[in-house]
Design an enzyme around this catalytic site. Structure first.
Site, PDB file in Angstrom:
ATOM      1  N   HIS A 133      21.079  11.045  -7.733  1.00 55.18           N
ATOM      2  CA  HIS A 133      21.853  12.283  -7.518  1.00 55.18           C
ATOM      3  C   HIS A 133      21.252  13.461  -8.279  1.00 55.18           C
ATOM      4  O   HIS A 133      21.962  14.382  -8.667  1.00 55.18           O
ATOM      5  CB  HIS A 133      23.319  12.116  -7.939  1.00 55.18           C
ATOM      6  CG  HIS A 133      23.959  10.849  -7.468  1.00 55.18           C
ATOM      7  ND1 HIS A 133      24.595  10.736  -6.251  1.00 55.18           N
ATOM      8  CD2 HIS A 133      24.024   9.614  -8.042  1.00 55.18           C
ATOM      9  CE1 HIS A 133      25.046   9.498  -6.107  1.00 55.18           C
ATOM     10  NE2 HIS A 133      24.699   8.797  -7.172  1.00 55.18           N
ATOM     11  N   GLU A 191       5.727  23.659  -0.647  1.00 53.90           N
ATOM     12  CA  GLU A 191       6.713  24.200   0.295  1.00 53.90           C
ATOM     13  C   GLU A 191       6.171  24.149   1.727  1.00 53.90           C
ATOM     14  O   GLU A 191       6.892  23.840   2.679  1.00 53.90           O
ATOM     15  CB  GLU A 191       7.062  25.634  -0.103  1.00 53.90           C
ATOM     16  CG  GLU A 191       7.787  25.677  -1.450  1.00 53.90           C
ATOM     17  CD  GLU A 191       7.783  27.063  -2.073  1.00 53.90           C
ATOM     18  OE1 GLU A 191       7.991  28.056  -1.358  1.00 53.90           O
ATOM     19  OE2 GLU A 191       7.549  27.146  -3.290  1.00 53.90           O
TER      20      GLU A 191
END
Ligand code: ARG
Length: 467
Positions: free
Chosen positions: A155, A289
Site C-alpha cells: 500500500h 514517465e
C-alpha cells in the site's frame, strides 16, 4: 488503371482511394513481402508453373526492386493500394510480362498473412534481445547492491525490512515471465500461410511444406481458411507486449517515486534525465514517465487488434488491413521503452543512505517482534495484538517501536526481555532471519541472482523457431 482493380472495375473514386490505400503504412513490410515472394517462386518452380529461367528472372527482378527500395528510389503509388501491388507492378516494369506469373496460385490474403508473420517473428526477436538487455542490467545492479537494505512496501506504506536487490529481483521475475510469453507467441506464429490462396487454397500442386521450410517456418498452416482469416498471432504478440508494457510502467512509476526528493532512493544519470524549459533547477525523470505512457499505447494497440477481428466471419475481411499500424507501433514502442529503461537503470545511482534511512521510521520490525513472541509460545493473533499495542504506545510518544524502554516492553508481556528481543527489533537481523526460499536474506538473494542469471543465459542460447 490500377493493377489492383484488374479488368473488372473502372477507376476508383477519390474518396474510395483514400480509404482503400494502405501503402503509406504497409510499405514497411517490403522486405518480408519480397522474401515471401521469393519463397513462392520456389513453390511455383517446383510445381512446374515457372521454368527455372523464369524463376531466376523473377528473383533477379525482385532483387532489383529491393535495391531500389533500399536506395529510396521506389515510387510508392497509393493508386496501387498496398505494398504487395506496388512491388509486383515494379517487378513487371523491370522484367516484363513474365512478372505477371508471380501471382499465380497466390492471393494477397495468404501473401499479407505471410508477410505479417515474418515481420512479427523478426521484430519479436529484436524485442527479446532488448528484453534480455534489460534483464541483464537489472541482475547486474542487484548483484552490485546486494548489501543495501530498504523497506518492503505494501500500500506504499513501509511494511518490513528488506533489501534493494530483492526488490530489483522482483522486477526481474516479472520480466522473465514476459520473456516466456514473447517466446511462446513467436513460436506459435511461426507457420506458413502460403498456398492458402484467397481462402480455399489453389489447384496448382504447390509443395507448401517446402515453401514453409524455405522461410524458416515450422510448416504450412493446416487450414487455408484459417490461414488467411486469423490474426490471433498478432493479438497474442501485441498483448504479450501490452503486459510487458504494464510491467515496464510499474518499474517506471517506481523510478519516478524513487527519484523524487521525498524518496531520494535513486538519481538518474544526466543522459537519461530531462530539464525544464522554465525551472532551471529541474532534473526530471521523463524517461520513466514516457515508459509509463508506452504502456497506454501498447494496451490501445491490443484493443484495436481485438476489435478489428471481433465478430469477423470467416474468411478474410478487408478491415484486417488496419492490423499493420498497431503491430508496427507496438514493436517500436516496446523496443524503445526497453532500451531506454535499461540505459536509465544501468546508469542511475542508488542512494544507500536514503534507502537504509527509510528503515528507521515506520516500526518495520513489528512483525519480527510478534514472531519472537510466537517462538515463546504466544499464539500469533495474541502476539499481533500485544505488538500492536506497543506500536500505539511508541507512536503516542513519537518514537519508534525499537526505542521503547525495557520496562515498557516487559509490561506488555513477560517474555519481552533480553538480547533476543533487541535482536528481533534490529532491521538487519530481521532481514537475515527471512532466509526461506524467495525471501530477502542475503544468501537467498545471491542464490536467486545466480539462478536467474543461469536461466536468462540458457534462454538466450536457445534458438527461437525460424529466427
Ligand atoms: N492490403 C491488404 C491487407 O493488408 C492486402 C490483402 C487484400 N486482400 C483483398 N482481398 N483485398 O489486408
Amino acid at each position: 488503371m490500377s493493377v489492383a482493380r484488374g479488368g473488372r472495375l473502372a477507376a476508383a473514386d477519390q474518396a474510395m482511394l483514400e480509404l482503400n490505400q494502405s501503402v503509406e503504412v504497409d510499405k514497411r513490410l517490403w522486405r518480408e513481402d519480397i522474401d515471401g515472394s521469393v519463397a513462392h517462386i520456389g513453390g511455383l518452380e517446383g510445381a512446374g508453373i515457372l521454368s527455372s529461367e523464369e524463376a531466376q528472372t523473377l528473383r533477379d527482378g525482385l532483387s532489383q526492386v529491393a535495391r531500389e527500395i533500399e536506395a529510396g528510389q521506389m515510387q510508392w503509388d497509393p493508386v496501387k493500394e498496398d505494398v504487395h501491388m506496388n512491388i509486383e507492378s515494379r517487378l513487371v516494369e523491370i522484367v516484363g510480362a513474365v512478372g505477371g506469373k508471380l501471382h499465380t496460385a497466390r492471393s494477397r490474403n495468404d501473401q499479407v498473412a505471410t508477410d505479417l508473420r515474418l515481420f512479427a517473428r523478426r521484430r519479436g526477436v529484436e524485442i527479446l534481445e532488448a528484453l534480455d538487455g534489460l534483464g541483464g542490467v537489472i541482475l547486474g545492479r542487484a548483484e552490485e547492491q546486494i548489501d543495501v537494505l530498504m523497506p518492503a512496501y505494501t500500500h506504499l506504506q513501509r511494511g518490513q525490512p528488506s533489501r534493494l536487490a530483492h526488490h530489483l529481483m522482483a522486477w526481474q521475475e516479472m520480466l522473465w515471465r514476459d520473456r516466456g510469453r514473447l517466446v511462446d507467441a513467436i513460436t506459435r506464429l511461426n507457420e506458413s500461410p502460403l498456398g492458402a490462396g484467397a481462402v480455399a487454397g489453389t489447384g496448382f500442386a504447390i509443395d507448401r511444406a517446402s515453401v514453409a521450410q524455405s522461410l524458416g517456418f515450422s510448416g504450412p498452416m493446416r487450414n487455408s481458411l484459417d490461414a488467411t482469416a486469423s490474426r490471433d498471432f498478432l493479438m497474442e504478440l501485441v498483448s504479450a507486449l501490452a503486459i510487458l508494457g504494464v510491467h515496464l510502467s510499474r518499474i517506471g512509476e517506481e523510478i519516478v517515486l524513487w527519484s523524487s526528493s521525498e524518496f531520494g532512493f535513486m538519481e538518474l544519470s544526466d543522459g537519461f534525465s530531462t530539464s525544464s524549459s522554465m525551472m532551471p533547477q529541474k532534473k526530471n525523470p521523463d524517461v520513466a514517465e514516457l515508459v509509463r505512457g508506452k504502456a497506454a499505447l501498447l494496451i490501445g494497440a491490443t484493443t484495436t487488434l481485438m476489435v478489428l477481428e471481433k465478430s469477423l466471419c470467416f474468411g478474410y475481411g478487408r478491415e484486417l488491413q488496419d492490423d499493420k499500424r498497431p503491430l508496427f507501433d507496438s514493436c517500436d514502442n516496446a523496443r524503445i521503452a526497453l532500451n531506454a529503461l535499461a540505459g536509465a537503470i544501468e546508469t542511475a545511482s542508488f542512494r544507500a543512505d536514503r534507502l537504509e534511512g527509510a528503515l528507521e521510521r515506520g516500526h518495520l520490525t513489528a512483525t519480527d517482534l510478534a514472531d519472537y513472541l510466537v517462538t515463546q509460545g504466544v499464539p500469533f493473533r495474541e502476539a499481533h495484538h500485544i505488538v500492536g499495542g506497543l506500536v500505539r504506545k511508541a507512536s503516542e510518544q513519537g518514537i519508534e517501536l525499537s526505542k521503547l524502554s525495557a520496562e515498557e516492553l516487559l509490561a506488555a508481556h513477560p517474555s519481552l526481555q533480553g538480547s533476543e528481543v533487541r535482536a528481533a527489533l534490529d532491521p538487519r537481523t530481521a532481514v537475515e532471519r527471512r532466509a526461506l526460499f524467495g525471501g530477502p536474506a542475503k544468501a537467498r538473494v545471491l542464490e536467486a541472482i545466480a539462478d536467474a542469471r543461469a536461466r536468462w543465459q540458457l534462454a538466450q542460447k536457445e534458438s527461437i523457431a525460424g529466427a
